[in-house]
Design a protein around this motif. Structure first.
Motif, PDB file in Angstrom:
ATOM      1  N   VAL A  52       0.792  -0.925   0.093  1.00  0.00           N
ATOM      2  CA  VAL A  52       0.219  -0.242  -0.067  1.00  0.00           C
ATOM      3  C   VAL A  52       1.101   1.277   0.456  1.00  0.00           C
ATOM      4  O   VAL A  52       1.990   1.712   1.179  1.00  0.00           O
ATOM      5  CB  VAL A  52      -0.729  -0.066   1.217  1.00  0.00           C
ATOM      6  N   THR A  63       1.186   1.113   5.385  1.00  0.00           N
ATOM      7  CA  THR A  63       0.870   1.831   5.051  1.00  0.00           C
ATOM      8  C   THR A  63       2.791   2.521   3.996  1.00  0.00           C
ATOM      9  O   THR A  63       3.928   2.703   4.938  1.00  0.00           O
ATOM     10  CB  THR A  63       0.459   2.830   4.506  1.00  0.00           C
ATOM     11  N   THR A  65       4.734   5.484   2.828  1.00  0.00           N
ATOM     12  CA  THR A  65       4.284   6.990   2.513  1.00  0.00           C
ATOM     13  C   THR A  65       4.825   8.213   1.504  1.00  0.00           C
ATOM     14  O   THR A  65       5.611   7.649   1.766  1.00  0.00           O
ATOM     15  CB  THR A  65       3.972   7.955   3.924  1.00  0.00           C
ATOM     16  N   VAL A  83      -4.164   7.547  -2.887  1.00  0.00           N
ATOM     17  CA  VAL A  83      -3.410   6.087  -2.263  1.00  0.00           C
ATOM     18  C   VAL A  83      -3.643   4.844  -3.729  1.00  0.00           C
ATOM     19  O   VAL A  83      -4.456   5.139  -4.958  1.00  0.00           O
ATOM     20  CB  VAL A  83      -4.667   4.910  -1.222  1.00  0.00           C
TER      21      VAL A  83
END
Length: 251
Positions: A52, A63, A65, A83
């Motif tokens: 992700v 995640t 970033t 996303v």
């Protein structure tokens, strides 16, 4: 905030860009989902993201970033929706579809947007599945995913040859659509197990489809109208005629 990836030259970003291409997706056996709505629907269907990437952490998921302008670079659109996630592809075997009560069969539908629109319509009609015949359909294309609005995660889908489908459709009538047919779509009983076949707009269905068909029907058009309906529109009309008949048939 402090981002983990801030450069467009990052190798992971370059890989996401490569995954826009079908060849790279298939070689890795993955596909890419963009946008929070599509991501949410994928997860709600039971899929688990492999990776992700987002401008802010996604709750419940590990995640990576990424700076917004870098995420834009990775997006297949000009601007990302915040996303981007990578998921594993699944098999498109005919055993994906256990219920054959109302199935849409498409042949040689090449445009990903049309594929996605058909899946979306099939979901709205409550179809039990969609089967693709002919040229391999790129259901994991970003445009197909987007046009489906997540229906690809809820409608069982499969792919196969006409010979395979002919054997698979036991006790299920196959209705072929053609502008040359004399019977109208609403003149055919679709209250029992039914598969509806729709072909490409330029050439229609193949001879093999008509050989296997129980009946061939047309969708009547106004005099002087265009020579063909958009394939996804034709599929929608046919599917919802099946829905209409079933809603009026006795229990």
């Amino acid at each position: 905030m402090s981002y983990q990836i801030t450069s467009q030259q990052n190798e992971r970003i370059k890989r996401l860009v490569r995954l826009r291409d079908r060849r790279h997706r298939n070689s890795e056996g993955v596909f890419v989902v963009e946008g929070s709505r599509l991501f949410k629907r994928a997860v709600e269907s039971g899929l688990h993201p492999l990776e992700v990437y987002a401008s802010t952490p996604v709750e419940g998921h590990e995640t990576t970033t990424v700076a917004p302008e870098v995420l834009d670079k990775a997006s297949y659109r000009s601007k990302s929706e915040g996303v981007i996630a990578v998921f594993e592809q699944w098999s498109l075997g005919l055993d994906n579809i256990a219920d054959r009560s109302l199935v849409l069969v498409t042949e040689d539908i090449e445009k990903p947007g049309n594929v996605g629109a058909m899946l979306r319509t099939a979901a709205a009609a409550g179809a039990s599945g969609v089967v693709a015949v002919g040229e391999p359909v790129d259901v994991f294309n970003p445009n197909a995913l987007r046009a489906s609005t997540g229906a690809i995660f809820s409608v069982p889908m499969a792919a196969g040859s006409w010979d395979e489908i002919g054997s698979w459709l036991t006790r299920t009538q196959l209705i072929a659509t053609s502008p040359e047919a004399t019977a109208a779509i609403w003149d055919v009983d679709m209250t029992g197990p039914t598969a509806i076949a729709v072909g490409a707009e330029d050439v229609g269905l193949s001879d093999r489809a008509f050989e296997l068909a129980t009946q061939t029907v047309t969708i009547p058009q106004a005099d002087g109208a265009t020579d063909s309906l958009n394939a996804s529109v034709a599929a929608g009309i046919a599917l919802f005629e099946g829905v209409r008949q079933r809603s009026r048939s006795p229990e």
